[in-house]
Design a protein around this motif. Structure first.
Motif, PDB file in Angstrom:
ATOM      1  N   PHE A   1      48.875  52.568  69.150  1.00  0.00           N
ATOM      2  CA  PHE A   1      49.597  53.821  69.284  1.00  0.00           C
ATOM      3  C   PHE A   1      49.208  54.458  70.741  1.00  0.00           C
ATOM      4  CE2 PHE A   1      50.230  54.164  64.609  1.00  0.00           C
ATOM      5  CZ  PHE A   1      51.372  53.627  64.802  1.00  0.00           C
ATOM      6  N   VAL A   2      48.550  53.850  71.553  1.00  0.00           N
ATOM      7  CA  VAL A   2      48.173  54.520  72.765  1.00  0.00           C
ATOM      8  C   VAL A   2      49.354  54.318  73.560  1.00  0.00           C
ATOM      9  CG1 VAL A   2      46.600  54.393  74.839  1.00  0.00           C
ATOM     10  CG2 VAL A   2      45.662  53.948  72.494  1.00  0.00           C
ATOM     11  N   ALA A   3      49.643  55.489  74.640  1.00  0.00           N
ATOM     12  CA  ALA A   3      50.602  55.318  75.538  1.00  0.00           C
ATOM     13  C   ALA A   3      50.520  54.129  76.584  1.00  0.00           C
ATOM     14  CB  ALA A   3      50.818  56.665  76.170  1.00  0.00           C
ATOM     15  N   ALA A   4      51.629  53.815  76.928  1.00  0.00           N
ATOM     16  CA  ALA A   4      51.552  52.531  77.948  1.00  0.00           C
ATOM     17  C   ALA A   4      51.073  53.046  79.327  1.00  0.00           C
ATOM     18  CB  ALA A   4      53.279  52.047  78.231  1.00  0.00           C
ATOM     19  N   ARG A   5      51.078  54.107  79.697  1.00  0.00           N
ATOM     20  CA  ARG A   5      50.500  54.611  80.979  1.00  0.00           C
ATOM     21  C   ARG A   5      49.001  54.448  80.898  1.00  0.00           C
ATOM     22  NH1 ARG A   5      49.902  61.028  81.875  1.00  0.00           N
ATOM     23  NH2 ARG A   5      48.943  59.766  83.602  1.00  0.00           N
ATOM     24  N   TRP A   6      48.314  54.486  79.766  1.00  0.00           N
ATOM     25  CA  TRP A   6      47.074  54.092  79.648  1.00  0.00           C
ATOM     26  C   TRP A   6      46.688  52.580  79.375  1.00  0.00           C
ATOM     27  CZ3 TRP A   6      44.823  57.917  82.214  1.00  0.00           C
ATOM     28  CH2 TRP A   6      45.205  59.097  81.875  1.00  0.00           C
ATOM     29  N   GLY A   7      47.555  51.658  79.346  1.00  0.00           N
ATOM     30  CA  GLY A   7      47.499  50.241  78.934  1.00  0.00           C
ATOM     31  C   GLY A   7      47.689  50.133  77.429  1.00  0.00           C
ATOM     32  N   GLY A   8      48.341  51.053  76.669  1.00  0.00           N
ATOM     33  CA  GLY A   8      48.552  51.144  75.235  1.00  0.00           C
ATOM     34  C   GLY A   8      49.797  50.158  74.798  1.00  0.00           C
ATOM     35  N   SER A   9      49.914  49.865  73.676  1.00  0.00           N
ATOM     36  CA  SER A   9      50.936  49.197  73.231  1.00  0.00           C
ATOM     37  C   SER A   9      52.185  49.962  72.719  1.00  0.00           C
ATOM     38  CB  SER A   9      50.809  48.271  71.904  1.00  0.00           C
ATOM     39  OG  SER A   9      49.541  47.521  72.089  1.00  0.00           O
ATOM     40  N   GLU A  10      52.060  51.184  72.603  1.00  0.00           N
ATOM     41  CA  GLU A  10      53.311  52.166  72.103  1.00  0.00           C
ATOM     42  C   GLU A  10      54.181  51.372  71.085  1.00  0.00           C
ATOM     43  OE1 GLU A  10      55.628  54.014  74.838  1.00  0.00           O
ATOM     44  OE2 GLU A  10      54.087  54.742  76.384  1.00  0.00           O
TER      45      GLU A  10
ATOM     46  N   ALA B   1      44.054  57.116  66.934  1.00  0.00           N
ATOM     47  CA  ALA B   1      44.389  57.411  68.265  1.00  0.00           C
ATOM     48  C   ALA B   1      45.692  57.864  68.453  1.00  0.00           C
ATOM     49  CB  ALA B   1      44.480  55.862  68.946  1.00  0.00           C
ATOM     50  N   ARG B   2      46.479  57.694  67.553  1.00  0.00           N
ATOM     51  CA  ARG B   2      48.022  58.590  67.186  1.00  0.00           C
ATOM     52  C   ARG B   2      47.570  60.036  67.479  1.00  0.00           C
ATOM     53  NH1 ARG B   2      52.132  60.563  64.462  1.00  0.00           N
ATOM     54  NH2 ARG B   2      50.892  61.093  62.658  1.00  0.00           N
ATOM     55  N   PHE B   3      46.540  60.567  66.495  1.00  0.00           N
ATOM     56  CA  PHE B   3      46.095  62.019  66.316  1.00  0.00           C
ATOM     57  C   PHE B   3      45.643  62.295  67.652  1.00  0.00           C
ATOM     58  CE2 PHE B   3      44.749  60.740  61.652  1.00  0.00           C
ATOM     59  CZ  PHE B   3      46.081  60.774  61.281  1.00  0.00           C
ATOM     60  N   ALA B   4      44.766  61.531  68.297  1.00  0.00           N
ATOM     61  CA  ALA B   4      44.353  61.924  69.587  1.00  0.00           C
ATOM     62  C   ALA B   4      45.162  62.091  70.593  1.00  0.00           C
ATOM     63  CB  ALA B   4      42.991  60.947  70.200  1.00  0.00           C
ATOM     64  N   SER B   5      46.464  61.572  70.524  1.00  0.00           N
ATOM     65  CA  SER B   5      47.354  61.744  71.238  1.00  0.00           C
ATOM     66  C   SER B   5      47.709  63.280  71.641  1.00  0.00           C
ATOM     67  CB  SER B   5      48.614  60.983  71.347  1.00  0.00           C
ATOM     68  OG  SER B   5      49.397  61.733  70.091  1.00  0.00           O
ATOM     69  N   HIS B   6      47.538  64.195  70.612  1.00  0.00           N
ATOM     70  CA  HIS B   6      47.784  65.438  70.636  1.00  0.00           C
ATOM     71  C   HIS B   6      46.776  66.188  71.465  1.00  0.00           C
ATOM     72  CE1 HIS B   6      50.867  65.706  67.561  1.00  0.00           C
ATOM     73  NE2 HIS B   6      50.256  64.803  66.918  1.00  0.00           N
ATOM     74  N   LEU B   7      45.713  65.593  72.185  1.00  0.00           N
ATOM     75  CA  LEU B   7      45.010  66.280  73.323  1.00  0.00           C
ATOM     76  C   LEU B   7      45.631  66.632  74.520  1.00  0.00           C
ATOM     77  CD1 LEU B   7      41.737  63.873  72.623  1.00  0.00           C
ATOM     78  CD2 LEU B   7      41.843  66.339  72.348  1.00  0.00           C
TER      79      LEU B   7
ATOM     80  N   PRO C   1      57.529  58.603  71.054  1.00  0.00           N
ATOM     81  CA  PRO C   1      57.957  58.741  69.912  1.00  0.00           C
ATOM     82  C   PRO C   1      57.089  58.775  68.672  1.00  0.00           C
ATOM     83  CG  PRO C   1      59.766  57.293  71.032  1.00  0.00           C
ATOM     84  CD  PRO C   1      58.410  57.445  71.828  1.00  0.00           C
ATOM     85  N   SER C   2      56.250  57.965  68.817  1.00  0.00           N
ATOM     86  CA  SER C   2      55.085  57.645  67.781  1.00  0.00           C
ATOM     87  C   SER C   2      54.229  58.927  67.733  1.00  0.00           C
ATOM     88  CB  SER C   2      54.408  56.549  67.746  1.00  0.00           C
ATOM     89  OG  SER C   2      53.864  56.281  68.791  1.00  0.00           O
ATOM     90  N   HIS C   3      54.080  59.644  68.785  1.00  0.00           N
ATOM     91  CA  HIS C   3      53.232  60.624  68.905  1.00  0.00           C
ATOM     92  C   HIS C   3      53.993  62.199  68.588  1.00  0.00           C
ATOM     93  CE1 HIS C   3      50.938  58.531  72.494  1.00  0.00           C
ATOM     94  NE2 HIS C   3      50.730  57.771  71.404  1.00  0.00           N
ATOM     95  N   ASN C   4      55.074  61.869  68.069  1.00  0.00           N
ATOM     96  CA  ASN C   4      55.735  63.063  67.722  1.00  0.00           C
ATOM     97  C   ASN C   4      56.228  63.018  66.405  1.00  0.00           C
ATOM     98  OD1 ASN C   4      56.125  64.967  70.177  1.00  0.00           O
ATOM     99  ND2 ASN C   4      56.071  63.117  70.975  1.00  0.00           N
ATOM    100  N   VAL C   5      55.389  62.623  65.345  1.00  0.00           N
ATOM    101  CA  VAL C   5      55.825  62.401  63.841  1.00  0.00           C
ATOM    102  C   VAL C   5      55.053  63.374  63.154  1.00  0.00           C
ATOM    103  CG1 VAL C   5      56.024  60.866  62.056  1.00  0.00           C
ATOM    104  CG2 VAL C   5      56.566  60.169  64.537  1.00  0.00           C
ATOM    105  N   PRO C   6      55.622  64.110  62.259  1.00  0.00           N
ATOM    106  CA  PRO C   6      55.029  65.018  61.450  1.00  0.00           C
ATOM    107  C   PRO C   6      53.739  64.250  60.481  1.00  0.00           C
ATOM    108  CG  PRO C   6      56.968  65.612  61.235  1.00  0.00           C
ATOM    109  CD  PRO C   6      56.988  64.404  62.139  1.00  0.00           C
ATOM    110  N   PHE C   7      52.838  64.758  60.110  1.00  0.00           N
ATOM    111  CA  PHE C   7      51.849  64.071  59.333  1.00  0.00           C
ATOM    112  C   PHE C   7      52.272  63.734  57.994  1.00  0.00           C
ATOM    113  CE2 PHE C   7      48.064  64.052  56.395  1.00  0.00           C
ATOM    114  CZ  PHE C   7      47.164  62.998  56.940  1.00  0.00           C
ATOM    115  N   GLN C   8      53.106  64.932  57.376  1.00  0.00           N
ATOM    116  CA  GLN C   8      53.735  64.334  56.106  1.00  0.00           C
ATOM    117  C   GLN C   8      54.479  63.171  55.858  1.00  0.00           C
ATOM    118  OE1 GLN C   8      56.795  67.301  55.128  1.00  0.00           O
ATOM    119  NE2 GLN C   8      57.022  66.414  53.022  1.00  0.00           N
ATOM    120  N   ALA C   9      55.226  62.607  57.002  1.00  0.00           N
ATOM    121  CA  ALA C   9      55.952  61.458  56.939  1.00  0.00           C
ATOM    122  C   ALA C   9      55.168  60.075  57.014  1.00  0.00           C
ATOM    123  CB  ALA C   9      57.022  61.395  58.323  1.00  0.00           C
TER     124      ALA C   9
END
Length: 371
Positions: free
Chosen positions: A52-61, A92-98, A223-231
């Protein structure tokens, strides 16, 4: 793995390699209560941490569906490995909120950073020059013994009114770990206790818990960084259980194949297999629902319901598999008893309980407001 469960490109071959390796080490991991260094390295190299790390950091998104299938595949070999693989991705998805500077701190040198998370609020933090001073104790932090970073949730004094809850990212070495995890199942998840004593946390390594809960991400439009925890909360924990139940079925079949069996045994095995398939379909439906990006209150409540009901089905299915196998399937050196313990332990997680994870929200959707 069932024929209809072929993985998408990306994690496909890597997940299968992790499954095979983890399966070979599973017995030892259960005895020692620790994943082997080879398995930890395989989780990282497979791409779970970067999923779930952003592509700009080499992640897969990557997608939720791809991750879910990969976690279930690994779970067939070793549930504890699948649990840690799942949490490394979601953490890592949670950490995207940093804040953006925090993204650089975590992934500036590469995307394969293993993050652990303590979701339950504990401890406290106070403002200091340029950041926060954090102290506290956090229990049940899976993978904390090999994580590069850990997110912990703590209360901070509010400007007015009640305290605010925030997450803080701590690099390994800034906190202590007490080996307190002694559960009968999922022994190798290393879900130990983290202790922080006056750790200084810069401003860019903290974010509001409310942002994670609502899915509102100020510093990433992935998109995966903007999903409510409930879901997504239940999916994190039920996917490893679904894989583990399939592994239990495989283990039961290995015990029973070629032996005389009764009508009752055949009924138990048939029902157990159907329950596993039904649960896996519910789990996959959750992942697809998130990927389709059309989340509503109704769909998020259904995801919560699906996760807890799937967990219930999976526990029952493994119970039937054990009953069908009889005493011959419960030898200490056989994998079935380990899968049984792992499924029972994992399904006890608070995110997979009706009263805490599904009843209120889904009942409100189904029945409307109370009179």
């Amino acid at each position: 793995m069932p024929a209809d469960m072929q993985l998408d490109p990306g994690l496909a071959g890597a997940a299968e390699r992790v499954r095979i390796l983890a399966s070979r080490h599973a017995g030892e991991a259960d005895r020692t209560r620790k994943l082997s260094p080879e398995v930890v390295a395989a989780i990282r190299e497979a791409g779970f941490a970067r999923h779930f790390v952003a592509a700009r950091w080499g992640g897969s998104e990557g997608s939720f569906a791809e991750l879910t299938r990969a976690v279930m595949a690994v779970g067939e070999g070793c549930p504890a490995t699948a649990w840690c693989a799942s949490l490394s991705a979601y953490s890592a998805r949670f950490a995207s909120h940093l804040p953006a500077e925090g993204h650089h701190a975590l992934w500036g040198a590469g995307p394969d950073v293993v993050v652990a998370t303590a979701l339950i609020p504990s401890g406290k933090a106070v403002r200091t020059g340029g950041g926060w001073r954090l102290s506290g104790t956090w229990h049940y932090v899976s993978g904390v013994d090999f994580a590069d970073w850990t997110l912990v949730c703590a209360a901070v004094p509010g400007p007015e009114g009640p305290p605010e809850l925030r997450f803080f990212a701590l690099p390994s070495g800034t906190y202590g770990v007490q080996e307190t995890w002694d559960s009968v199942g999922m022994r190798a998840t290393g879900s130990h206790t983290l202790v922080a004593d006056g750790v200084l946390v810069p401003e860019h390594l903290s974010f509001a818990r409310a942002d994670m809960l609502t899915g509102r991400n100020r510093d990433s439009d992935v998109p995966s960084h903007n999903v409510p925890f409930q879901a997504v909360g239940g999916l994190t924990f039920v996917a490893p259980v679904a894989g583990a139940a399939a592994g239990a079925m495989n283990a039961a079949v290995a015990v029973l194949t070629g032996k005389r069996r009764t009508h009752s045994v055949e009924l138990q095995v048939t029902r157990a297999a159907a329950m596993v398939d039904a649960a896996r379909h519910l789990v996959e439906q959750n992942a697809r629902t998130i990927d389709e990006r059309g989340l509503t209150a109704e769909l998020m409540a259904r995801n919560e319901r699906n996760a807890v009901f799937a967990a219930e089905l999976l526990v029952e299915s493994v119970g039937l598999a054990v009953a069908a196998s009889g005493s011959g399937g419960l030898g200490e050196g056989l994998p079935l008893q380990r899968f049984w313990r792992d499924v029972t332990s994992a399904a006890s997680h608070v995110a997979l309980k009706y009263d805490t994870a599904a009843r209120k929200n889904y009942a409100a959707v189904l029945l409307g407001p109370e009179a």
